[in-house]
Design an enzyme around this catalytic site. Sequence first.
Site, PDB file in Angstrom:
ATOM      1  CG  ASP A  92      -1.989   0.844   1.174  1.00  0.00           C
ATOM      2  OD1 ASP A  92      -2.167   1.651   0.141  1.00  0.00           O
ATOM      3  OD2 ASP A  92      -2.722   1.147   2.369  1.00  0.00           O
TER       4      ASP A  92
ATOM      5  CE  LYS B 128      -3.571   4.869   0.823  1.00  0.00           C
ATOM      6  NZ  LYS B 128      -2.870   3.886   2.076  1.00  0.00           N
TER       7      LYS B 128
ATOM      8  CG  ASP C 132       6.945  12.471  -7.185  1.00  0.00           C
ATOM      9  OD1 ASP C 132       6.876  13.198  -8.142  1.00  0.00           O
ATOM     10  OD2 ASP C 132       7.612  12.500  -6.093  1.00  0.00           O
TER      11      ASP C 132
HETATM   12  O1  S5P Z   1      -8.987   5.517   2.223  1.00  0.00           O
HETATM   13  C1  S5P Z   1      -8.099   4.584   2.505  1.00  0.00           C
HETATM   14  C2  S5P Z   1      -7.260   4.098   2.068  1.00  0.00           C
HETATM   15  C3  S5P Z   1      -6.426   3.023   2.457  1.00  0.00           C
HETATM   16  S1  S5P Z   1      -5.508   2.109   1.420  1.00  0.00           S
HETATM   17  N1  S5P Z   1      -8.207   4.545   3.768  1.00  0.00           N
HETATM   18  C4  S5P Z   1      -7.403   3.520   4.439  1.00  0.00           C
HETATM   19  O2  S5P Z   1      -7.564   3.281   5.675  1.00  0.00           O
HETATM   20  N2  S5P Z   1      -6.437   2.713   3.966  1.00  0.00           N
HETATM   21  C5  S5P Z   1      -5.623   2.034   4.591  1.00  0.00           C
HETATM   22  O3  S5P Z   1      -6.322   0.985   4.981  1.00  0.00           O
HETATM   23  C6  S5P Z   1      -4.751   2.487   5.749  1.00  0.00           C
HETATM   24  O4  S5P Z   1      -3.603   2.882   5.390  1.00  0.00           O
HETATM   25  C7  S5P Z   1      -4.793   1.296   6.450  1.00  0.00           C
HETATM   26  O5  S5P Z   1      -3.743   0.661   6.359  1.00  0.00           O
HETATM   27  C8  S5P Z   1      -5.873   0.330   6.171  1.00  0.00           C
HETATM   28  C9  S5P Z   1      -6.903   0.475   7.327  1.00  0.00           C
HETATM   29  O6  S5P Z   1      -6.631   0.304   8.605  1.00  0.00           O
HETATM   30  P1  S5P Z   1      -7.469   0.100  10.020  1.00  0.00           P
HETATM   31  O7  S5P Z   1      -6.866  -0.279  10.946  1.00  0.00           O
HETATM   32  O8  S5P Z   1      -8.313   1.414  10.060  1.00  0.00           O
HETATM   33  O9  S5P Z   1      -8.493  -0.875   9.504  1.00  0.00           O
END
Ligand code: S5P
Length: 452
Positions: free
Chosen positions: A295, A297, A300
């Site tokens: 992940d 993201k 750039d």
């Molecule tokens: O919009 C987003 C996109 C991602 S990839 N919101 C998110 O929370 N994430 C990722 O999903 C975030 O970086 C984390 O790794 C995971 C959610 O984690 P949780 O502990 O909140 O379930």
Amino acid sequence: METKKEFFLECYKLGIIKFGKFTLKSGIESPFYVDLRPLASDPKILKSLANYLLDMLPLDNFDVICGVPYAALPMATAMSLESYIPLIIKRKEAKQHGTKKLIEGIFTKGQNCLLVEDVITSGASLLETIPEIENEGITVSDIIVVLDRQQGGKELLESKGYRVHTLFTISEVCKMLRAEGHIDEDEVLRINDFLTGNKVKFEEEKRLSYEQKLEICEHSVAQKILQISLEKKSNLIVSADVTTTQELLELAEKVGPHIVALKTHIDIILDFDADETILKLKDIATKHNFLLMEDRKFADIGNTQELQFAYGTFKISNWADLVTAQVIAGYDSLDCFRNVGVVAILGMSSKGTLTDRNYQDEATKIAVAHPNVFGGVSQRQIPNELLLFTPGININTSGDGKGQQYNTPEHAFRNLKTDFIIVGRGVYKADDAEMAALHYKIAGWKAYRESL
Ligand code: S5P
């Protein structure tokens, strides 16, 4: 002069009627939406319209003409110019200062007014307007309406003694549009249902099953993840946001049997080591048949992303099956992600995110068009040709106090028609991560089945 039908079709070209599913102010769902304001922006049409309306009744009876604000104001003005009947203007609200007048212009008590309205639905707004004119001592005997939505307004006003003249009715309009092939039979039936007071049945857009997605998603990583999903009866991705290699490997081992992919943020691992961390992780992934989703993201320009992807400490291109990337740098910036599947970040789960509707629409266009992209992260439904990944899933809490906002698996499948749920703390912070993963796997699969 053209026929009334030809005239209507000219008007229709200006986008005055839309068909689909619209929620009216009253909360009722309507299969069509009417807005006649664009007519005022075409002077030729406005002038013709004025003449059509004036031709509908003898005019010697009227001393003044008045339009219901705002849509009918230009119509009444044009009718005044064509007929020389003087115009009066009705305000929407009385002036706060000065005269507090509701009716502006030159008129005298006892005069008769021709009232003009663009669309009549229930008649409620005309019933508010008419007394405001009559309070000035002006009588209203006739009302001219461009389009009758046929929802009882005409009958209501006639029952109160007003004569209502309508240029077009919605049924007549539907007939003309059907004859010209602008709408199909289903739409005509829906509109008829709506007009006869039946609750309109809109066809719920069906979600596609994983089998159907296999038919349309061509990217090799999309194929792989869908096949794993069907084999394991799982749509769960666990987000392994832990900070040591040992924790990462232990978590992978525990949740491995229940997931389709393990999502990593590899740059938060304190003791990262290509052999210790990655080789072992890859072994576990092979053993339990899941993919590795980094992940990262990326956000750039293409050249920098290419370096971040293939070089540096983590050499992501060596081991990740899929990566996440923003599309903020544009279409070409995604070219560098070869031999990997890209999941584009279209909308985020956090409070106050800047990924508004417009951003998401533009980002989705890039994601759909780019051959390296096979999926999107979003809190909204996205086109069927992309697989939808939904983070922000937690059964036990609605937020984390740091802006994260949570939904349930049921919400993600029922309302967003998601394909994969991403769970982080809901699993790795649980007392028993394996049991938690199993729990989310079962809940996710059940929610998927129910959404079919
Ligand atoms: O919009 C987003 C996109 C991602 S990839 N919101 C998110 O929370 N994430 C990722 O999903 C975030 O970086 C984390 O790794 C995971 C959610 O984690 P949780 O502990 O909140 O379930």
